[in-house]
Design a protein around this motif. Structure first.
Motif, PDB file in Angstrom:
ATOM      1  N   GLY A 165       0.838  -0.988   0.129  1.00 29.65           N
ATOM      2  CA  GLY A 165      -0.127  -0.427   0.130  1.00 29.65           C
ATOM      3  C   GLY A 165       0.634   1.606  -0.108  1.00 29.65           C
ATOM      4  O   GLY A 165       1.459   1.093   0.185  1.00 29.65           O
ATOM      5  N   LEU A 166       0.711   2.505  -0.630  1.00 33.09           N
ATOM      6  CA  LEU A 166       1.366   3.343  -0.705  1.00 33.09           C
ATOM      7  C   LEU A 166       1.079   4.188   0.800  1.00 33.09           C
ATOM      8  O   LEU A 166      -0.256   4.363   0.795  1.00 33.09           O
ATOM      9  N   CYS A 167       1.893   3.437   1.466  1.00 34.10           N
ATOM     10  CA  CYS A 167       1.554   4.885   2.652  1.00 34.10           C
ATOM     11  C   CYS A 167       2.014   6.248   2.611  1.00 34.10           C
ATOM     12  O   CYS A 167       3.289   6.379   2.148  1.00 34.10           O
ATOM     13  N   SER A 197      -7.651   6.089   0.155  1.00 35.64           N
ATOM     14  CA  SER A 197      -8.716   5.418   0.312  1.00 35.64           C
ATOM     15  C   SER A 197      -8.864   4.429  -0.429  1.00 35.64           C
ATOM     16  O   SER A 197      -9.668   3.598  -0.392  1.00 35.64           O
ATOM     17  N   SER A 198      -8.133   4.197  -2.055  1.00 38.69           N
ATOM     18  CA  SER A 198      -8.244   3.192  -2.555  1.00 38.69           C
ATOM     19  C   SER A 198      -7.699   1.829  -1.451  1.00 38.69           C
ATOM     20  O   SER A 198      -7.636   0.933  -2.458  1.00 38.69           O
ATOM     21  N   ASN A 199      -7.240   1.623  -0.939  1.00 43.78           N
ATOM     22  CA  ASN A 199      -6.629   0.817  -0.501  1.00 43.78           C
ATOM     23  C   ASN A 199      -7.597  -0.272   0.388  1.00 43.78           C
ATOM     24  O   ASN A 199      -8.277   0.430   0.968  1.00 43.78           O
ATOM     25  N   THR A 200      -7.180  -1.594   0.545  1.00 38.37           N
ATOM     26  CA  THR A 200      -7.884  -2.238   1.089  1.00 38.37           C
ATOM     27  C   THR A 200      -7.860  -2.982   3.037  1.00 38.37           C
ATOM     28  O   THR A 200      -8.661  -2.917   3.030  1.00 38.37           O
ATOM     29  N   SER A 201      -6.653  -2.843   2.902  1.00 40.13           N
ATOM     30  CA  SER A 201      -5.798  -3.410   4.027  1.00 40.13           C
ATOM     31  C   SER A 201      -4.386  -2.634   3.799  1.00 40.13           C
ATOM     32  O   SER A 201      -3.702  -1.923   3.155  1.00 40.13           O
ATOM     33  N   VAL A 202      -4.039  -2.704   4.894  1.00 36.16           N
ATOM     34  CA  VAL A 202      -2.420  -2.242   5.161  1.00 36.16           C
ATOM     35  C   VAL A 202      -1.529  -2.929   6.009  1.00 36.16           C
ATOM     36  O   VAL A 202      -2.066  -3.969   6.405  1.00 36.16           O
TER      37      VAL A 202
HETATM   38  C1  LIG Z   1      -2.811  -0.406  -2.371  1.00 32.81           C
HETATM   39  O1  LIG Z   1      -2.342   0.737  -3.269  1.00 32.81           O
HETATM   40  C2  LIG Z   1      -1.556   0.380  -4.560  1.00 32.81           C
HETATM   41  C3  LIG Z   1      -1.598   1.840  -5.181  1.00 32.81           C
HETATM   42  O2  LIG Z   1      -3.518   2.095  -5.360  1.00 32.81           O
HETATM   43  C4  LIG Z   1      -2.276  -0.192  -4.924  1.00 32.81           C
HETATM   44  O3  LIG Z   1      -0.663  -1.014  -5.914  1.00 32.81           O
HETATM   45  C5  LIG Z   1      -1.726  -1.998  -4.171  1.00 32.81           C
HETATM   46  O4  LIG Z   1      -2.256  -3.087  -4.840  1.00 32.81           O
HETATM   47  C6  LIG Z   1      -2.604  -1.524  -3.093  1.00 32.81           C
HETATM   48  N1  LIG Z   1      -3.437  -2.445  -1.767  1.00 32.81           N
HETATM   49  C7  LIG Z   1      -4.472  -3.698  -2.063  1.00 32.81           C
HETATM   50  C8  LIG Z   1      -3.673  -4.314  -0.838  1.00 32.81           C
HETATM   51  O5  LIG Z   1      -5.353  -3.214  -1.970  1.00 32.81           O
END
Ligand SMILES: *[C@@H]1O[C@H](CO)[C@@H](O)[C@H](O)[C@H]1NC(C)=O
Ligand SMILES: *[C@@H]1O[C@H](CO)[C@@H](O)[C@H](O)[C@H]1NC(C)=O
Ligand SMILES: *[C@@H]1O[C@H](CO)[C@@H](O)[C@H](O)[C@H]1NC(C)=O
Ligand SMILES: *[C@@H]1O[C@H](CO)[C@@H](O)[C@H](O)[C@H]1NC(C)=O
Ligand SMILES: *[C@@H]1O[C@H](CO)[C@@H](O)[C@H](O)[C@H]1NC(C)=O
Ligand SMILES: *[C@@H]1O[C@H](CO)[C@@H](O)[C@H](O)[C@H]1NC(C)=O
Ligand SMILES: *[C@@H]1O[C@H](CO)[C@@H](O)[C@H](O)[C@H]1NC(C)=O
Ligand SMILES: *[C@@H]1O[C@H](CO)[C@@H](O)[C@H](O)[C@H]1NC(C)=O
Ligand SMILES: *[C@@H]1O[C@H](CO)[C@@H](O)[C@H](O)[C@H]1NC(C)=O
Length: 744
Positions: free
Chosen positions: A65-67, A101-106
């Protein structure tokens, strides 16, 4: 992955840091927040353990994830060994991460090369945590991760190690399971109870330092959906152990010390006294108000020189030591506004030069002052609990919109107070094993009329409980007057016993707590009384057996029968008539031959339906107990063990031998077989040959005073659900944790 990597320097000690040994760490998260721009903000606290130098360098990275930012506070030492021996220290620092916000987990991670040297030969360590960023359908918020930590230095003598309870609290009330981290070393002869999160020993464990890398995971107990920012959602099935909501690592080291001669808690190894919160307890603190935790421990044959603490930054500890090997500590902490809604793990141990007490852990939930202003009292009696709410302290509370767990039980109001009374088996009261305590829990909740469109009332949630210690060890309860044992059986409901020592044959005055230690002399009569309390109107108490043992183990092969099969075995034992629920008796004080300075009395008691000719009570003394009778559930309870003791004979009996008659074994004495004797616990340095028999002073040497500490305590072993045994605590009346949530 590289572009998602951020270096965190929690400490300025760049050069030397890498050479420092790693002694374990823990991560605790605040509930993740969704910010107005849609991004997530996650704050976590990282505690890292060491011995003498607690400055450390951490470099967390954010994977998958892009922190977009890492903001960290500096790290502070939160605890260190005050005895100057450099045995432990711990530091804590916090970090705030922003996630798109696009990420589903960190997923966060940190690693290093240098575990302290250990038996397993592990060198590299990795700490990690992984959070799901979906909104839960049950709480309408993001998931909260399990909360855990340990003190920096866990030490236990090889022969005294049975298990170590770890903290595994989930703020959402999810199921938490503990696992060995994949690929982590598993020290031999140790195993992990994944459900209880307890480390247990399965065989001999090598002395030296062992290192542990565990993973805590939380799972929902209901079917829920997780909804993500992009509108997608997934179903999480209840109890599906393949899909944790959060994974957080806990690392610690455990030093197995060489064996010590006596493992009895409170002897050399400190034991926590009853004023100490129980393991796993949830406490509340309010912002800008000082929170205090008091813990007290005792080690009769050692010196407690400090308490080790794993706590938040700026926690202070005030240590003081008292008589009889006691010591206490008061931990103080004032949460700041930034700590609001934090769930802070707090663990502590009492330390001596040679060893350490068990580790106790609690969690402190930080709330806003106005939230927990309600005043309430819980009264715990042997068979029931009563909760009383002060209406004036909770404006807007309305008895008509409050319910207990079982809504069919009603609450009443007299205008100033709202009250509810329930037995431990009604009104939805739940039984919970809380480590060394058994708790009966219920709660008051507000409710809305089903078709109400809007709500203007405050929501109220008041959890309350009555707690009873399951195991009470020597002398920790000696100053409590009441020693109640509570049992529950389906056909008898809840019933309790008290087992007291009385001043004289009138059986009116109990030995007063302030009178301890009481000097007694051999040949004096000790008066003891057992009283049964039951909700049922017509029950009879029957004492089936009473035996004396030199320690709190009623199964000690060394024992002496006072009563067995309902028959009196000791000729000095006298029964004083009373009513059907009371059994009063007196027995001449005696001690075991050999180097034993104390005696415990354990009685097996039964309650019967009064007047039933087939009950055990009606049969009385059975000289030749035939085969085991089948117990009829409706006419008598199972036998329950209740214990009183120790009756302590401090100092040597330096009475002229000629005046001591060794009462040799007659029919009333039970000489165990030789093999049993050698198998008995080695807590005597020298046993003066011969069979363990009762010493009786034959002549009238009433002047021979044996400086005797006459302590009362209650020891309950082998707790089986439904036959749980426990004793009332004076503090139980404060067991309420009022917690009213303002959800307007
Ligand atoms: C989190 O976001 C990054 C960039 O948008 C993406 O490359 C990555 O796959 C995402 N990770 C998950 C787990 O969704
Ligand atoms: C430990 O980490 C170092 C550097 O990251 C690596 O080169 C080494 O292979 C690791 N050792 C083990 C046993 O994994
Ligand atoms: C495990 O325990 C058993 C029995 O206590 C002992 O014989 C054995 O040596 C132990 N194993 C190790 C690796 O210590
Ligand atoms: C959860 O859902 C599964 C099917 O997806 C169903 O079999 C199960 O009974 C549900 N459990 C509960 C507690 O509702
Ligand atoms: C701890 O106390 C110091 C000094 O009073 C203060 O500067 C610091 O911000 C406090 N830290 C926390 C986390 O409360
Ligand atoms: C504990 O150990 C320290 C350092 O070895 C020593 O100074 C101290 O006297 C010891 N305390 C006790 C009670 O033995
Ligand atoms: C209501 O009951 C409480 C608790 O029993 C008592 O303290 C209080 O005085 C009572 N109030 C009135 C008005 O009777
Ligand atoms: C019992 O109480 C009575 C009067 O209260 C008193 O006279 C008597 O001495 C007491 N008996 C004992 C054994 O103390
Ligand atoms: C039996 O005696 C005890 C104390 O003397 C008393 O508290 C209890 O109420 C009595 N029980 C009955 C059934 O009379």
């Amino acid at each position: 992955m590289e572009e998602g990597t951020f270096l965190l320097l929690l400490f300025s000690l760049l050069g030397t840091a890498s050479a420092l040994s790693f002694y374990g760490d823990s991560i605790s998260f605040m509930a993740p927040q969704k910010k107005s721009d849609g991004n997530f903000q996650v704050t976590f606290y990282h505690r890292q353990n060491s011995r003498s130098n607690c400055q450390h360098q951490s470099s967390f990275t954010c994977e998958s994830g892009l922190c977009s930012s890492f903001v960290q506070s500096s790290s502070f030492e939160t605890d260190m060994d005050n005895t100057g021996q450099g045995r432990w220290c711990q530091s804590e620092g916090s970090t705030t991460v922003t996630i798109p916000s696009s990420n589903t987990s960190v997923s966060l991670r940190d690693s290093g090369c240098c575990w302290q040297s250990n038996v397993e030969g592990t060198t590299n360590w990795t700490t990690s945590a992984e959070l799901d960023l979906g909104t839960r359908s049950d709480t309408h918020t993001l998931n909260s991760c399990p909360v855990t930590t340990t003190v920096s230095s866990l030490r236990v003598p090889q022969n005294c190690f049975s298990n170590i309870r770890l903290l595994a609290h989930d703020p959402d009330g999810d199921l938490v399971r503990c696992f060995f981290s994949p690929g982590a070393p598993v020290p031999s002869n140790l195993s992990l109870d994944e459900t209880e999160c307890t480390l247990t020993r399965t065989g001999q464990v090598h002395t030296g330092v062992h290192v542990f890398e565990l993973m805590l995971k939380d799972f929902t107990t209901q079917n829920i959906t997780l909804t993500y920012s992009d509108g997608t959602s997934v179903l999480r099935e209840a109890f599906n152990l393949n899909t944790p909501l959060c994974k957080v690592k806990l690392q610690f080291s455990l030093e197995i010390l060489p064996p010590i001669p006596n493992c009895e808690p409170g002897h050399v190894q400190p034991v926590f006294l009853s004023s100490t919160p129980s393991h796993g307890e949830v406490l509340h603190a309010t912002v800008d108000t000082r929170f205090q935790l008091f813990a007290e421990a005792q080690a009769g044959h050692s010196i407690i020189n400090d308490f080790q603490v794993s706590g938040p930054q700026n926690v202070t500890k005030a240590f003081s030591d008292g008589p009889n090997g006691k010591a206490d500590v008061t931990l103080s902490w004032t949460p700041r506004p930034g700590d609001l809604h934090r769930v802070v793990p707090l663990c502590f141990t009492a330390e001596t030069n040679e060893t350490q007490s068990e580790m106790r852990c609690v969690v402190v939930v930080v709330t806003q002052a106005s939230v927990i202003s309600g005043k309430a009292i819980v009264l715990c009696s042997p068979n029931k609990m009563t909760v009383v709410l002060d209406i004036a302290s909770m404006p807007g509370i309305d008895v008509n919109y409050l319910k207990l767990k079982d809504p069919s039980c009603s609450l009443t109001s007299n205008g100033t107070h709202i009250m509810g009374t329930m037995s431990f088996s009604t009104c939805g009261t739940r039984l919970e094993e809380k480590g060394d305590f058994i708790a009966f829990l219920n709660e008051i909740n507000s409710f809305e009329l089903p078709n109400a469109v809007i709500t203007r009332r405050k929501t109220v949630k008041i959890s309350f409980s009555c707690q009873f210690p399951k195991t009470v060890t020597i002398s920790s309860y000696y100053n409590l007057q009441d020693s109640d044992y509570i049992f529950t059986e389906s056909s008898f409901g809840s019933f309790g016993y008290t087992f007291d020592i009385f001043l004289d044959a009138n059986f009116t005055a109990r030995v007063a707590p302030t009178a301890y230690p009481v000097e007694v002399r051999l040949l004096q009569t000790t008066y003891m009384g057992i009283q049964a309390r039951s909700e049922l109107p017509s029950v009879t108490l029957f004492v089936e057996s009473c035996k004396a043992t030199p320690d709190d183990n009623p199964d000690n092969p060394l024992y002496y029968d006072l009563i067995s099969n309902g028959c009196i075995q000791d000729e000095t034992l006298k029964i004083y008539p009373s009513n059907q629920t009371v059994f009063n008796f007196g027995v001449e004080t005696f001690k075991f031959t050999g180097n034993y300075d104390q005696v415990y009395i354990t009685c097996s008691v039964i309650l019967c339906e009064t007047g039933n000719p087939f009950s055990r009570c009606a049969q009385g003394c059975l000289n030749k107990p035939s085969r085991r009778r089948r117990r009829a559930l409706s006419r008598e309870t199972a036998p329950h063990s209740i214990t009183q003791g120790p009756l302590r004979f401090a100092g040597k009996t330096d009475v002229d031998d000629k005046r001591v008659l060794m009462k040799s074994s007659d029919t009333s004495v039970n000489p165990p077989a030789a093999s049993q004797v050698s198998a008995s616990p080695p807590d005597t340095n020298s046993r003066e040959g011969g069979w363990p028999i009762k010493d009786i002073l034959n002549t009238n040497i009433s002047t021979a005073a044996f400086g005797s500490a006459f302590l009362i305590s209650v020891v309950v072993l082998a707790v089986v659900i439904r036959h749980f045994s426990r004793k009332r605590k004076a503090e139980d009346q404060n067991a309420l944790i009022p917690h009213a949530e303002d959800a307007d």
